[in-house]
Design an enzyme around this catalytic site. Structure first.
Site, PDB file in Angstrom:
ATOM      1  N   HIS A 112       5.420  -4.063  -2.064  1.00 63.89           N
ATOM      2  CA  HIS A 112       5.491  -4.029  -3.364  1.00 63.89           C
ATOM      3  C   HIS A 112       4.400  -3.327  -4.163  1.00 63.89           C
ATOM      4  CE1 HIS A 112       1.870  -6.683  -3.867  1.00 63.89           C
ATOM      5  NE2 HIS A 112       2.322  -7.107  -2.844  1.00 63.89           N
ATOM      6  N   ASP A 113       5.038  -2.784  -5.340  1.00 65.05           N
ATOM      7  CA  ASP A 113       4.038  -1.819  -6.424  1.00 65.05           C
ATOM      8  C   ASP A 113       3.550  -0.690  -5.743  1.00 65.05           C
ATOM      9  OD1 ASP A 113       4.030  -3.680  -8.889  1.00 65.05           O
ATOM     10  OD2 ASP A 113       3.678  -5.160  -7.288  1.00 65.05           O
ATOM     11  N   GLY A 166       0.663  -3.669  -0.441  1.00 63.84           N
ATOM     12  CA  GLY A 166       0.789  -3.516  -1.949  1.00 63.84           C
ATOM     13  C   GLY A 166       0.040  -2.608  -2.459  1.00 63.84           C
TER      14      GLY A 166
END
Length: 262
Positions: free
Chosen positions: A121-122, A139
């Site tokens: 994520h991200d 992340g």
């Protein structure tokens, strides 16, 4: 007409360009958008709020847009955005973002992403990168343009890797890697600068010499980081042809948050 195999399941709300092809047994969710010329192999799952650009090649068994592996995630409408002309090989997993950190996982264009790569994520992966088999990004990792990552490498959350850097096979990357550098190992060590990669990208002799000098200033002359940064800044006037390369290094060193690999 969009070429969707009879065994694929495509939600009626998904937006696929008429030139997209979808292989057998793939599943595409309602919030997915796919651009012209992209091919999706068999047994792929593309879900979440995922946008995929033009002319991508997505091989079998990829999972794109699944929820993040983050216990704080509670179903928020975060996203995965993929650019154009990427090759995404077998068993890759790209997750959507989490709130509070931008909420978007981004993959740029013209990337060569090999089997079993995980992009959490991200993360932000820019353009023209090469990620070999089993590359794992935790992340919030940022890989800048033209980064190369060797197979079986893990990159710690919030790490940034500068443009044109190369990470060798089976490395553990827990600190930021400055542009142009060549690193590998566990613990990570700087081995030199990515001279082969830069030559392939038509760096002139003057630019190569400037990058070599930046490597020396950072790693071979016993300088503190502040002393090295000051000396690197002078190179922009001494080698005007390399001014943009020097500016790239200066900006990276100024923004590094996890300390640089030294």
């Amino acid at each position: 007409m969009t070429q969707v195999h009879s065994t694929a399941i495509v939600d009626p709300q998904a937006e696929l360009d008429p030139t997209v092809s979808v292989g057998p047994y793939s599943v595409i969710g309602p919030h997915v958008r796919v651009g012209a010329g992209t091919t999706i192999g068999s047994h792929c799952v593309i879900e979440g709020r995922t946008t995929i650009g033009r002319d991508n090649r997505i091989f079998q068994f990829a999972s794109l847009g699944a929820i993040p592996q983050d216990k704080k995630y509670a179903g928020e409408p975060t996203r995965l955005v993929i650019g154009d002309r990427n090759t995404i090989r077998e068993f890759c997993t790209f997750n959507i973002g989490v709130p509070g950190a931008g909420g978007v996982t981004r993959v740029g264009s013209d990337n060569w992403i090999m089997a079993y790569t995980h992009i959490a994520h991200d993360c932000r992966v820019d353009d023209h990168t090469t990620l070999a088999n089993n590359t794992t990004l935790a992340g919030h990792v940022h890989l800048a343009d033209w980064v190369t990552v060797g197979g079986l490498t893990g990159i710690h959350q919030f790490v940034s890797v500068g443009a044109h850097a190369m990470i060798g096979f089976a490395s553990a990357v827990a600190q930021d890697v400055p542009p142009f550098m060549l690193v590998d190992g566990n613990p990570l060590a700087v081995r030199g600068f990515n001279v082969v990669g830069l030559r392939r990208r038509d760096f002139s002799a003057a630019r190569l010499a400037a990058v070599k000098q930046m490597h020396r200033l950072l790693y071979r002359q016993g300088k503190t980081l502040e002393e090295a940064r000051a000396a690197i800044e002078v190179l922009a006037t001494e080698v005007p042809e390399a001014a943009a390369d020097v500016a790239l290094m200066k900006a990276f060193l100024a923004s590094a948050t996890r300390g640089i690999a030294r």
